[in-house]
Design a protein around this motif. Structure first.
Motif, PDB file in Angstrom:
ATOM      1  N   GLU A   1       0.827  -1.207   0.000  1.00 32.10           N
ATOM      2  CA  GLU A   1       0.000   0.000   0.000  1.00 32.10           C
ATOM      3  C   GLU A   1       0.864   1.260   0.000  1.00 32.10           C
ATOM      4  OE1 GLU A   1      -3.275   0.325  -0.437  1.00 32.10           O
ATOM      5  OE2 GLU A   1      -3.505  -1.843  -0.585  1.00 32.10           O
ATOM      6  N   LEU A   2       1.966   1.245   0.754  1.00 34.37           N
ATOM      7  CA  LEU A   2       2.879   2.395   0.762  1.00 34.37           C
ATOM      8  C   LEU A   2       3.487   2.608  -0.618  1.00 34.37           C
ATOM      9  CD1 LEU A   2       4.899   2.209   4.112  1.00 34.37           C
ATOM     10  CD2 LEU A   2       3.390   4.038   3.345  1.00 34.37           C
ATOM     11  N   VAL A   3       3.862   1.520  -1.278  1.00 37.51           N
ATOM     12  CA  VAL A   3       4.433   1.624  -2.621  1.00 37.51           C
ATOM     13  C   VAL A   3       3.391   2.197  -3.585  1.00 37.51           C
ATOM     14  CG1 VAL A   3       5.381   0.334  -4.582  1.00 37.51           C
ATOM     15  CG2 VAL A   3       6.118  -0.221  -2.257  1.00 37.51           C
ATOM     16  N   MET A   4       2.168   1.700  -3.502  1.00 36.05           N
ATOM     17  CA  MET A   4       1.114   2.205  -4.393  1.00 36.05           C
ATOM     18  C   MET A   4       0.862   3.686  -4.146  1.00 36.05           C
ATOM     19  SD  MET A   4      -1.642  -0.880  -4.813  1.00 36.05           S
ATOM     20  CE  MET A   4      -2.880   0.295  -5.264  1.00 36.05           C
ATOM     21  N   GLU A   5       0.801   4.081  -2.890  1.00 35.58           N
ATOM     22  CA  GLU A   5       0.583   5.486  -2.532  1.00 35.58           C
ATOM     23  C   GLU A   5       1.681   6.367  -3.133  1.00 35.58           C
ATOM     24  OE1 GLU A   5       1.169   7.651   1.649  1.00 35.58           O
ATOM     25  OE2 GLU A   5      -0.360   6.087   1.694  1.00 35.58           O
ATOM     26  N   ALA A   6       2.929   5.913  -3.025  1.00 30.01           N
ATOM     27  CA  ALA A   6       4.054   6.683  -3.567  1.00 30.01           C
ATOM     28  C   ALA A   6       4.010   6.733  -5.092  1.00 30.01           C
ATOM     29  CB  ALA A   6       5.375   6.086  -3.080  1.00 30.01           C
ATOM     30  N   LEU A   7       3.733   5.599  -5.725  1.00 27.40           N
ATOM     31  CA  LEU A   7       3.674   5.566  -7.190  1.00 27.40           C
ATOM     32  C   LEU A   7       2.546   6.430  -7.734  1.00 27.40           C
ATOM     33  CD1 LEU A   7       4.405   1.823  -8.002  1.00 27.40           C
ATOM     34  CD2 LEU A   7       5.702   3.804  -8.802  1.00 27.40           C
ATOM     35  N   LYS A   8       1.468   6.500  -7.014  1.00 30.01           N
ATOM     36  CA  LYS A   8       0.314   7.289  -7.466  1.00 30.01           C
ATOM     37  C   LYS A   8       0.693   8.757  -7.631  1.00 30.01           C
ATOM     38  CE  LYS A   8      -4.582   7.757  -6.395  1.00 30.01           C
ATOM     39  NZ  LYS A   8      -5.627   7.402  -5.433  1.00 30.01           N
ATOM     40  N   THR A   9       1.593   9.244  -6.785  1.00 34.56           N
ATOM     41  CA  THR A   9       1.997  10.647  -6.866  1.00 34.56           C
ATOM     42  C   THR A   9       3.058  10.882  -7.942  1.00 34.56           C
ATOM     43  OG1 THR A   9       3.753  10.447  -5.210  1.00 34.56           O
ATOM     44  CG2 THR A   9       1.534  10.989  -4.404  1.00 34.56           C
ATOM     45  N   VAL A  10       3.744   9.822  -8.368  1.00 39.38           N
ATOM     46  CA  VAL A  10       4.848   9.966  -9.319  1.00 39.38           C
ATOM     47  C   VAL A  10       4.425   9.716 -10.765  1.00 39.38           C
ATOM     48  CG1 VAL A  10       7.086   8.985  -9.989  1.00 39.38           C
ATOM     49  CG2 VAL A  10       6.605   9.435  -7.605  1.00 39.38           C
ATOM     50  N   ASP A  11       3.676   8.616 -10.994  1.00 38.94           N
ATOM     51  CA  ASP A  11       3.327   8.256 -12.367  1.00 38.94           C
ATOM     52  C   ASP A  11       2.068   7.392 -12.371  1.00 38.94           C
ATOM     53  OD1 ASP A  11       4.219   8.110 -15.299  1.00 38.94           O
ATOM     54  OD2 ASP A  11       3.981   5.993 -14.790  1.00 38.94           O
ATOM     55  N   PRO A  12       0.988   7.870 -12.991  1.00 37.78           N
ATOM     56  CA  PRO A  12      -0.264   7.115 -12.963  1.00 37.78           C
ATOM     57  C   PRO A  12      -0.181   5.760 -13.667  1.00 37.78           C
ATOM     58  CG  PRO A  12      -0.467   9.001 -14.430  1.00 37.78           C
ATOM     59  CD  PRO A  12       0.840   9.144 -13.713  1.00 37.78           C
ATOM     60  N   VAL A  13       0.590   5.662 -14.728  1.00 36.03           N
ATOM     61  CA  VAL A  13       0.721   4.387 -15.437  1.00 36.03           C
ATOM     62  C   VAL A  13       1.491   3.391 -14.571  1.00 36.03           C
ATOM     63  CG1 VAL A  13       1.687   3.232 -17.468  1.00 36.03           C
ATOM     64  CG2 VAL A  13       0.519   5.431 -17.716  1.00 36.03           C
ATOM     65  N   GLY A  14       2.572   3.834 -13.962  1.00 37.06           N
ATOM     66  CA  GLY A  14       3.330   2.966 -13.053  1.00 37.06           C
ATOM     67  C   GLY A  14       2.480   2.505 -11.886  1.00 37.06           C
ATOM     68  N   TYR A  15       1.649   3.403 -11.402  1.00 35.27           N
ATOM     69  CA  TYR A  15       0.733   3.088 -10.304  1.00 35.27           C
ATOM     70  C   TYR A  15      -0.220   1.960 -10.697  1.00 35.27           C
ATOM     71  CZ  TYR A  15      -3.464   3.965  -7.380  1.00 35.27           C
ATOM     72  OH  TYR A  15      -4.545   3.854  -6.565  1.00 35.27           O
ATOM     73  N   VAL A  16      -0.802   2.056 -11.888  1.00 37.58           N
ATOM     74  CA  VAL A  16      -1.748   1.031 -12.350  1.00 37.58           C
ATOM     75  C   VAL A  16      -1.008  -0.275 -12.643  1.00 37.58           C
ATOM     76  CG1 VAL A  16      -3.416   0.409 -14.156  1.00 37.58           C
ATOM     77  CG2 VAL A  16      -3.408   2.721 -13.200  1.00 37.58           C
ATOM     78  N   ARG A  17       0.183  -0.189 -13.214  1.00 39.64           N
ATOM     79  CA  ARG A  17       0.977  -1.399 -13.467  1.00 39.64           C
ATOM     80  C   ARG A  17       1.267  -2.143 -12.162  1.00 39.64           C
ATOM     81  NH1 ARG A  17       5.823   0.727 -17.347  1.00 39.64           N
ATOM     82  NH2 ARG A  17       4.732   0.715 -19.342  1.00 39.64           N
ATOM     83  N   TYR A  18       1.737  -1.393 -11.165  1.00 37.87           N
ATOM     84  CA  TYR A  18       2.058  -2.013  -9.871  1.00 37.87           C
ATOM     85  C   TYR A  18       0.787  -2.624  -9.275  1.00 37.87           C
ATOM     86  CZ  TYR A  18       3.921  -2.740  -5.207  1.00 37.87           C
ATOM     87  OH  TYR A  18       4.313  -3.316  -4.027  1.00 37.87           O
ATOM     88  N   ALA A  19      -0.312  -1.887  -9.321  1.00 34.68           N
ATOM     89  CA  ALA A  19      -1.572  -2.365  -8.756  1.00 34.68           C
ATOM     90  C   ALA A  19      -2.028  -3.651  -9.444  1.00 34.68           C
ATOM     91  CB  ALA A  19      -2.646  -1.294  -8.876  1.00 34.68           C
ATOM     92  N   SER A  20      -1.798  -3.758 -10.754  1.00 33.07           N
ATOM     93  CA  SER A  20      -2.251  -4.950 -11.487  1.00 33.07           C
ATOM     94  C   SER A  20      -1.580  -6.221 -10.966  1.00 33.07           C
ATOM     95  CB  SER A  20      -2.012  -4.787 -12.982  1.00 33.07           C
ATOM     96  OG  SER A  20      -0.639  -4.855 -13.290  1.00 33.07           O
ATOM     97  N   VAL A  21      -0.336  -6.108 -10.546  1.00 32.71           N
ATOM     98  CA  VAL A  21       0.369  -7.267  -9.995  1.00 32.71           C
ATOM     99  C   VAL A  21       0.021  -7.422  -8.513  1.00 32.71           C
ATOM    100  CG1 VAL A  21       2.641  -8.241  -9.483  1.00 32.71           C
ATOM    101  CG2 VAL A  21       2.240  -7.060 -11.648  1.00 32.71           C
ATOM    102  N   TYR A  22       0.085  -6.324  -7.775  1.00 28.63           N
ATOM    103  CA  TYR A  22      -0.154  -6.341  -6.335  1.00 28.63           C
ATOM    104  C   TYR A  22      -1.565  -6.831  -6.004  1.00 28.63           C
ATOM    105  CZ  TYR A  22      -0.959  -4.547  -1.631  1.00 28.63           C
ATOM    106  OH  TYR A  22      -1.309  -4.430  -0.317  1.00 28.63           O
ATOM    107  N   LYS A  23      -2.545  -6.367  -6.782  1.00 23.61           N
ATOM    108  CA  LYS A  23      -3.940  -6.736  -6.524  1.00 23.61           C
ATOM    109  C   LYS A  23      -4.381  -7.934  -7.372  1.00 23.61           C
ATOM    110  CE  LYS A  23      -5.400  -2.353  -4.694  1.00 23.61           C
ATOM    111  NZ  LYS A  23      -5.825  -2.728  -3.367  1.00 23.61           N
ATOM    112  N   ASP A  24      -3.444  -8.508  -8.137  1.00 24.65           N
ATOM    113  CA  ASP A  24      -3.673  -9.736  -8.880  1.00 24.65           C
ATOM    114  C   ASP A  24      -4.858  -9.628  -9.847  1.00 24.65           C
ATOM    115  OD1 ASP A  24      -3.053 -12.326  -9.621  1.00 24.65           O
ATOM    116  OD2 ASP A  24      -4.321 -13.234  -8.080  1.00 24.65           O
ATOM    117  N   PHE A  25      -4.797  -8.648 -10.762  1.00 21.50           N
ATOM    118  CA  PHE A  25      -5.853  -8.484 -11.754  1.00 21.50           C
ATOM    119  C   PHE A  25      -5.936  -9.755 -12.598  1.00 21.50           C
ATOM    120  CE2 PHE A  25      -5.541  -3.536 -12.159  1.00 21.50           C
ATOM    121  CZ  PHE A  25      -5.846  -3.419 -10.820  1.00 21.50           C
TER     122      PHE A  25
END
Length: 156
Positions: free
Chosen positions: A110-134
């Motif tokens: 969650e901390l990584v996602m929070e940080a990525l969300k502020t830096v790059d929206p595409v990176g945020y969604v990419r990370y979430a896709s693996v982290y949340k197991d889309f």
């Protein structure tokens, strides 16, 4: 420091300077045997953090694992290495200053996602896709709708 090229025990520090917003020391080293040059980083470790995985197993926190996952999420994105290093250092500082010796892997995610969300929206969604197991493309659409990203990639 052992040389990564020839494994000789003697290396000389050629240059030292602060790095990562003065939270680390960057050292350029040269091997006295083979002449190879390499860089090391020295950081303060406040405490050893144990990560409790989803399956209940425990492992020592590895800063490099966080850095690798962030780099994968940001691959081919317009985010410089220095920004990534600051992001990872910020996450590690939050973890170390939490006072906890054991943290759930989900808290770190969650901390990584929070940080990525502020830096790059595409990176945020990419990370979430693996982290949340889309599982399928609709998971992406649903996540993007519920994450409240505006066009700039920052929360409303």
């Amino acid at each position: 420091m052992k040389c990564p090229f020839c494994t000789a025990e003697n290396t000389a520090v050629k240059d030292s300077r602060p790095a990562e917003d003065n939270t680390a020391v960057r050292r350029r080293r040269a091997c006295e045997v083979c002449g190879g040059r390499f860089t090391t980083f020295e950081r303060v470790q406040l405490r050893e953090i144990i990560v409790v995985k989803r399956d209940g197993k425990r492992a020592v926190f590895d800063r490099e694992k966080v850095a690798r996952s962030v780099m994968i999420a940001l691959r081919k994105r317009p985010v410089g290495d220095e920004s990534v290093e600051r992001l990872v250092s910020g996450i590690v500082r939050k973890l170390e200053s939490s006072g906890e010796t054991e943290l759930l892997s989900s808290e770190i995610g969650e901390l990584v996602m929070e940080a990525l969300k502020t830096v790059d929206p595409v990176g945020y969604v990419r990370y979430a896709s693996v982290y949340k197991d889309f599982k399928d493309p609709s998971d992406f659409a649903q996540f993007i709708e519920t994450s409240s990203l505006d066009e700039s990639g920052v929360d409303d």
